[in-house]
Design an enzyme around this catalytic site. Structure first.
Site, PDB file in Angstrom:
ATOM      1  N   HIS A 150       0.726  -1.327  -0.297  1.00 52.03           N
ATOM      2  CA  HIS A 150       0.351  -0.376   0.140  1.00 52.03           C
ATOM      3  C   HIS A 150       1.016   1.309  -0.404  1.00 52.03           C
ATOM      4  CE1 HIS A 150      -4.303   1.926   1.237  1.00 52.03           C
ATOM      5  NE2 HIS A 150      -4.537   1.415  -0.066  1.00 52.03           N
ATOM      6  N   LYS A 152       3.122   4.909  -1.408  1.00 51.90           N
ATOM      7  CA  LYS A 152       2.742   5.107  -2.454  1.00 51.90           C
ATOM      8  C   LYS A 152       4.348   6.384  -2.134  1.00 51.90           C
ATOM      9  CE  LYS A 152      -1.853   5.075  -0.674  1.00 51.90           C
ATOM     10  NZ  LYS A 152      -1.769   3.885  -1.046  1.00 51.90           N
ATOM     11  N   ASP A 157      16.557   9.147  -8.007  1.00 55.20           N
ATOM     12  CA  ASP A 157      18.265   9.767  -8.379  1.00 55.20           C
ATOM     13  C   ASP A 157      18.657   8.999  -6.708  1.00 55.20           C
ATOM     14  OD1 ASP A 157      17.742  10.836 -10.500  1.00 55.20           O
ATOM     15  OD2 ASP A 157      18.214  12.703 -10.820  1.00 55.20           O
TER      16      ASP A 157
END
Ligand code: ZN
Length: 219
Positions: A150, A152, A157
């Site tokens: 779940h 996000k 870089d």
């Protein structure tokens, strides 16, 4: 002056000295020219055209009905993602936003190394962009754990962390109350890099193909 007083004065002086050294360090960190980036962005985003972000050389060429030249929450997110010059590690539960997909494809065509990890259940849902990414040759892995993957978050870089409640969907961007935090703080970045690495290795399809106890990964 008594010895007691001298000890006290020296003691207070030492405390003051160490405090001012701390304060100077803090001031230097806050004021130095290249100070690290920290930003909080809230959603839903105002609706506006983002063509100028994809084609900064011709900012006035778009004739779509949306407003132009407006900086929004979404355009700021896109800029952060598109700032990648060497790598982008993505760990998102849901990825169906076409403009974010376009940004990832643009980075891929610029030679940026992309690794995308998504939840295997969501990847099967209509509108998921993972098929598009894979077709373009981007390495996508599906989390095969028994619970939802779940997260996000994205790591740009190995330098910039984007994390928060925002799924990479149109609804999350345009309709929901969501937040993301964008930070270069190494103390916050490092645990996410470590976690991405752990999840990436755990979901290596080659491992699951070898194991008799687990179903093969979809990758
Ligand atoms: Zn436009």
């Amino acid at each position: 002056m008594s010895v007691m007083w001298t000890v006290r004065v020296v003691g207070v002086g030492l405390v003051a000295l160490s405090l001012s050294v701390e304060l100077l360090g803090w001031l230097r960190r806050r004021l130095r020219p290249g100070r690290i980036l920290n930003e909080v962005i809230f959603f839903p985003s105002e609706m506006a055209c983002v063509e100028h972000i994809f084609a900064p050389s011709s900012p006035y060429s778009c004739v779509c009905p949306l407003s132009h030249g407006v900086e929004t929450s979404f355009s700021r997110l896109l800029r952060h993602i598109l700032s990648a010059s060497s790598s982008l590690d993505l760990c998102v539960f849901a990825f169906s936003n076409m403009n974010l997909s376009r940004a990832v494809l643009a980075l891929h065509s610029r030679g940026v190394t992309i690794r995308a990890l998504v939840d295997k259940d969501y990847a099967a849902i209509n509108g998921s962009q993972t098929g598009v990414l894979r077709k373009a040759g981007i390495c996508v892995r599906y989390d095969v754990g028994s619970v939802y993957m779940h997260h996000k978050f994205a790591i740009v870089d190995g330098r910039l962390l984007v994390t928060g409640s925002l799924n990479w969907t149109l609804n999350a961007v345009q309709s929901n109350l969501e937040n993301i935090m964008v930070t270069e703080e190494p103390e916050l970045l490092q645990p996410f890099i470590k976690e991405f690495h752990r999840l990436w290795l755990r979901n290596n399809p080659a491992l699951h193909l070898r194991s008799k106890d687990q179903k093969p990964g979809k990758n």
